[in-house]
Design an enzyme around this catalytic site. Structure first.
Site, PDB file in Angstrom:
ATOM      1  N   LYS A  13      38.074  50.764  36.004  1.00  0.00           N
ATOM      2  CA  LYS A  13      36.933  50.433  35.135  1.00  0.00           C
ATOM      3  C   LYS A  13      35.737  49.983  35.978  1.00  0.00           C
ATOM      4  O   LYS A  13      34.623  50.453  35.797  1.00  0.00           O
ATOM      5  CB  LYS A  13      37.309  49.319  34.138  1.00  0.00           C
ATOM      6  CG  LYS A  13      38.483  49.666  33.240  1.00  0.00           C
ATOM      7  CD  LYS A  13      38.827  48.551  32.268  1.00  0.00           C
ATOM      8  CE  LYS A  13      39.267  47.254  32.896  1.00  0.00           C
ATOM      9  NZ  LYS A  13      40.570  47.324  33.608  1.00  0.00           N
ATOM     10  N   ARG A  88      39.210  42.639  24.712  1.00  0.00           N
ATOM     11  CA  ARG A  88      40.529  42.658  25.339  1.00  0.00           C
ATOM     12  C   ARG A  88      41.636  42.504  24.309  1.00  0.00           C
ATOM     13  O   ARG A  88      42.808  42.584  24.643  1.00  0.00           O
ATOM     14  CB  ARG A  88      40.538  41.457  26.229  1.00  0.00           C
ATOM     15  CG  ARG A  88      41.052  41.370  27.595  1.00  0.00           C
ATOM     16  CD  ARG A  88      41.076  42.496  28.465  1.00  0.00           C
ATOM     17  NE  ARG A  88      41.607  42.119  29.729  1.00  0.00           N
ATOM     18  CZ  ARG A  88      40.875  42.092  30.855  1.00  0.00           C
ATOM     19  NH1 ARG A  88      39.619  42.445  30.857  1.00  0.00           N
ATOM     20  NH2 ARG A  88      41.453  41.754  31.973  1.00  0.00           N
ATOM     21  N   ARG A 160      41.817  39.774  45.670  1.00  0.00           N
ATOM     22  CA  ARG A 160      41.748  38.895  44.502  1.00  0.00           C
ATOM     23  C   ARG A 160      43.039  38.109  44.334  1.00  0.00           C
ATOM     24  O   ARG A 160      44.125  38.635  44.566  1.00  0.00           O
ATOM     25  CB  ARG A 160      41.478  39.742  43.243  1.00  0.00           C
ATOM     26  CG  ARG A 160      40.015  39.723  42.833  1.00  0.00           C
ATOM     27  CD  ARG A 160      39.687  40.706  41.754  1.00  0.00           C
ATOM     28  NE  ARG A 160      40.497  40.608  40.538  1.00  0.00           N
ATOM     29  CZ  ARG A 160      40.298  41.359  39.464  1.00  0.00           C
ATOM     30  NH1 ARG A 160      39.302  42.247  39.454  1.00  0.00           N
ATOM     31  NH2 ARG A 160      41.061  41.250  38.408  1.00  0.00           N
TER      32      ARG A 160
HETATM   33  P1  AP5 Z   1      39.052  48.848  39.894  1.00  0.00           P
HETATM   34  O1  AP5 Z   1      37.940  49.751  39.569  1.00  0.00           O
HETATM   35  O2  AP5 Z   1      38.756  47.568  40.581  1.00  0.00           O
HETATM   36  O3  AP5 Z   1      39.969  48.624  38.590  1.00  0.00           O
HETATM   37  P2  AP5 Z   1      39.678  47.845  37.242  1.00  0.00           P
HETATM   38  O4  AP5 Z   1      40.078  48.730  36.110  1.00  0.00           O
HETATM   39  O5  AP5 Z   1      38.311  47.284  37.228  1.00  0.00           O
HETATM   40  O6  AP5 Z   1      40.789  46.716  37.368  1.00  0.00           O
HETATM   41  P3  AP5 Z   1      40.687  45.154  37.181  1.00  0.00           P
HETATM   42  O7  AP5 Z   1      41.872  44.572  37.921  1.00  0.00           O
HETATM   43  O8  AP5 Z   1      39.355  44.622  37.516  1.00  0.00           O
HETATM   44  O9  AP5 Z   1      40.960  45.019  35.671  1.00  0.00           O
HETATM   45  P4  AP5 Z   1      41.378  43.811  34.902  1.00  0.00           P
HETATM   46  O10 AP5 Z   1      41.076  44.251  33.565  1.00  0.00           O
HETATM   47  O11 AP5 Z   1      42.772  43.345  35.103  1.00  0.00           O
HETATM   48  O12 AP5 Z   1      40.537  42.607  35.573  1.00  0.00           O
HETATM   49  P5  AP5 Z   1      39.293  41.786  35.062  1.00  0.00           P
HETATM   50  O13 AP5 Z   1      38.499  41.394  36.217  1.00  0.00           O
HETATM   51  O14 AP5 Z   1      38.654  42.460  33.918  1.00  0.00           O
HETATM   52  O15 AP5 Z   1      40.091  49.687  40.808  1.00  0.00           O
HETATM   53  C1  AP5 Z   1      41.268  49.078  41.322  1.00  0.00           C
HETATM   54  C2  AP5 Z   1      41.544  49.628  42.740  1.00  0.00           C
HETATM   55  O16 AP5 Z   1      41.845  51.013  42.646  1.00  0.00           O
HETATM   56  C3  AP5 Z   1      40.359  49.509  43.705  1.00  0.00           C
HETATM   57  O17 AP5 Z   1      40.838  49.160  44.962  1.00  0.00           O
HETATM   58  C4  AP5 Z   1      39.748  50.913  43.726  1.00  0.00           C
HETATM   59  O18 AP5 Z   1      39.179  51.220  44.988  1.00  0.00           O
HETATM   60  C5  AP5 Z   1      40.979  51.790  43.470  1.00  0.00           C
HETATM   61  N1  AP5 Z   1      40.660  52.997  42.710  1.00  0.00           N
HETATM   62  C6  AP5 Z   1      39.786  53.137  41.675  1.00  0.00           C
HETATM   63  N2  AP5 Z   1      39.763  54.405  41.235  1.00  0.00           N
HETATM   64  C7  AP5 Z   1      40.654  55.096  41.994  1.00  0.00           C
HETATM   65  C8  AP5 Z   1      41.082  56.451  42.035  1.00  0.00           C
HETATM   66  N3  AP5 Z   1      40.583  57.363  41.184  1.00  0.00           N
HETATM   67  N4  AP5 Z   1      42.001  56.817  42.956  1.00  0.00           N
HETATM   68  C9  AP5 Z   1      42.515  55.883  43.837  1.00  0.00           C
HETATM   69  N5  AP5 Z   1      42.151  54.577  43.838  1.00  0.00           N
HETATM   70  C10 AP5 Z   1      41.231  54.189  42.938  1.00  0.00           C
HETATM   71  O19 AP5 Z   1      40.017  40.482  34.460  1.00  0.00           O
HETATM   72  C11 AP5 Z   1      40.667  39.547  35.285  1.00  0.00           C
HETATM   73  C12 AP5 Z   1      41.143  38.374  34.455  1.00  0.00           C
HETATM   74  O20 AP5 Z   1      40.016  37.717  33.843  1.00  0.00           O
HETATM   75  C13 AP5 Z   1      42.075  38.700  33.293  1.00  0.00           C
HETATM   76  O21 AP5 Z   1      43.429  38.796  33.706  1.00  0.00           O
HETATM   77  C14 AP5 Z   1      41.813  37.515  32.353  1.00  0.00           C
HETATM   78  O22 AP5 Z   1      42.500  36.375  32.802  1.00  0.00           O
HETATM   79  C15 AP5 Z   1      40.328  37.290  32.531  1.00  0.00           C
HETATM   80  N6  AP5 Z   1      39.510  38.070  31.566  1.00  0.00           N
HETATM   81  C16 AP5 Z   1      38.612  39.041  31.861  1.00  0.00           C
HETATM   82  N7  AP5 Z   1      38.058  39.541  30.743  1.00  0.00           N
HETATM   83  C17 AP5 Z   1      38.634  38.862  29.715  1.00  0.00           C
HETATM   84  C18 AP5 Z   1      38.481  38.948  28.307  1.00  0.00           C
HETATM   85  N8  AP5 Z   1      37.656  39.806  27.719  1.00  0.00           N
HETATM   86  N9  AP5 Z   1      39.234  38.104  27.547  1.00  0.00           N
HETATM   87  C19 AP5 Z   1      40.070  37.203  28.114  1.00  0.00           C
HETATM   88  N10 AP5 Z   1      40.262  37.093  29.439  1.00  0.00           N
HETATM   89  C20 AP5 Z   1      39.549  37.911  30.239  1.00  0.00           C
HETATM   90 MG    MG Z   2      37.487  45.338  37.254  1.00  0.00          MG
END
Ligand code: AP5
Ligand code: MG
Length: 213
Positions: A13, A88, A160
């Site tokens: 994402k 979410r 992270r």
């Molecule tokens: P990346 O693009 O970083 O993936 P992502 O989908 O953004 O994954 P996240 O881990 O950020 O998602 P998340 O939803 O768990 O975390 P968030 O920060 O929102 O890609 C991942 C890796 O893959 C990278 O190294 C990239 O280079 C590689 N990659 C990408 N595309 C590729 C491809 N095509 N081929 C190969 N490799 C590839 O949330 C974190 C925490 O915050 C949650 O757990 C929760 O505690 C809190 N939080 C956030 N939002 C909320 C909400 N709305 N409500 C409640 N809690 C929340």
């Molecule tokens: Mg992300």
């Protein structure tokens, strides 16, 4: 254009949002990035959020809904925005619908990026992020030219805290239980666009831009 990027942790994402905002000229709104910024700044909200994030649990709805409401009312969102990691769960989606109704806005597309779990674990455990500019890398799939150093600004790359295998397992479970029901929620609103998230980053960007038009 108002877009929601939906998908499990590690689906890409953030990676795709960074490319899409350049193409569409609208800001990325990542609740995860906002919470990590609050933590870095040492605010009470950030410190409270950390307790949940370290366990891979969702931060309480009231906290994230408030953050998003404040953010989408800012000037740079007037032409649209890309929500990354919000909503979410169904109650956040309902709160978003209510908030947009009051602002006379709509979600145009919900892009759901689909990737199998074994690939998600590989992506998350190898992810590296720049402490300075936030650029994303992957040890194997998108390595920086020099290990541990950002290609763009020479900042330090870090892993992270929630990208260890134990927390990743909890995050994947939370996705299954709380976030996946949004697929049905947005399918019923005829807004869901499913994207195969396996392949090169460029190929996936092309798939997304094809559905957004
Ligand atoms: P990346 O693009 O970083 O993936 P992502 O989908 O953004 O994954 P996240 O881990 O950020 O998602 P998340 O939803 O768990 O975390 P968030 O920060 O929102 O890609 C991942 C890796 O893959 C990278 O190294 C990239 O280079 C590689 N990659 C990408 N595309 C590729 C491809 N095509 N081929 C190969 N490799 C590839 O949330 C974190 C925490 O915050 C949650 O757990 C929760 O505690 C809190 N939080 C956030 N939002 C909320 C909400 N709305 N409500 C409640 N809690 C929340
Ligand atoms: Mg992300």
């Amino acid at each position: 254009m108002n877009i929601v990027l939906l998908g499990p942790p590690g689906a890409g994402k953030g990676t795709q949002a960074k490319r899409l905002i350049e193409a569409y000229g609208i800001p990325q709104i990542s609740t995860g990035d906002m919470l990590r910024a609050a933590l870095k700044a040492g605010t009470p909200l950030g410190l409270e959020a950390k307790k949940y994030m370290d366990q891979g649990a969702l931060v309480p709805d009231s906290v994230v809904i408030g953050l998003v409401k404040e953010r989408i009312e800012q000037k740079d969102c007037a032409k649209g925005y890309m929500l990354d990691g919000f909503p979410r769960n169904v109650s956040q989606a309902q709160a978003l619908d209510k908030m947009l109704g009051e602002l006379r806005q709509n979600i145009d597309h919900v892009v759901c990026v689909e990737v199998p779990n074994d690939e998600l674990v590989r992506r998350l455990t190898g992810r590296r992020t720049c402490r300075n500019c936030g650029a994303g890398f992957h040890e194997m799939f998108d390595p920086p030219k020099k290990a541990g150093v950002c290609d763009k600004c020479e900042g330090e790359l870090y892993q992270r805290d929630d990208d260890n295998e134990t927390t990743v397992t909890s995050r994947l479970k939370v996705y299954e239980d709380s976030t996946k029901p949004l697929i049905d929620y947005y399918e019923k609103q005829a807004k869901l666009r499913r994207i195969d998230g396996v392949g090169s980053m460029d190929a996936i960007l092309a798939r997304i831009t094809a559905v957004l038009g």
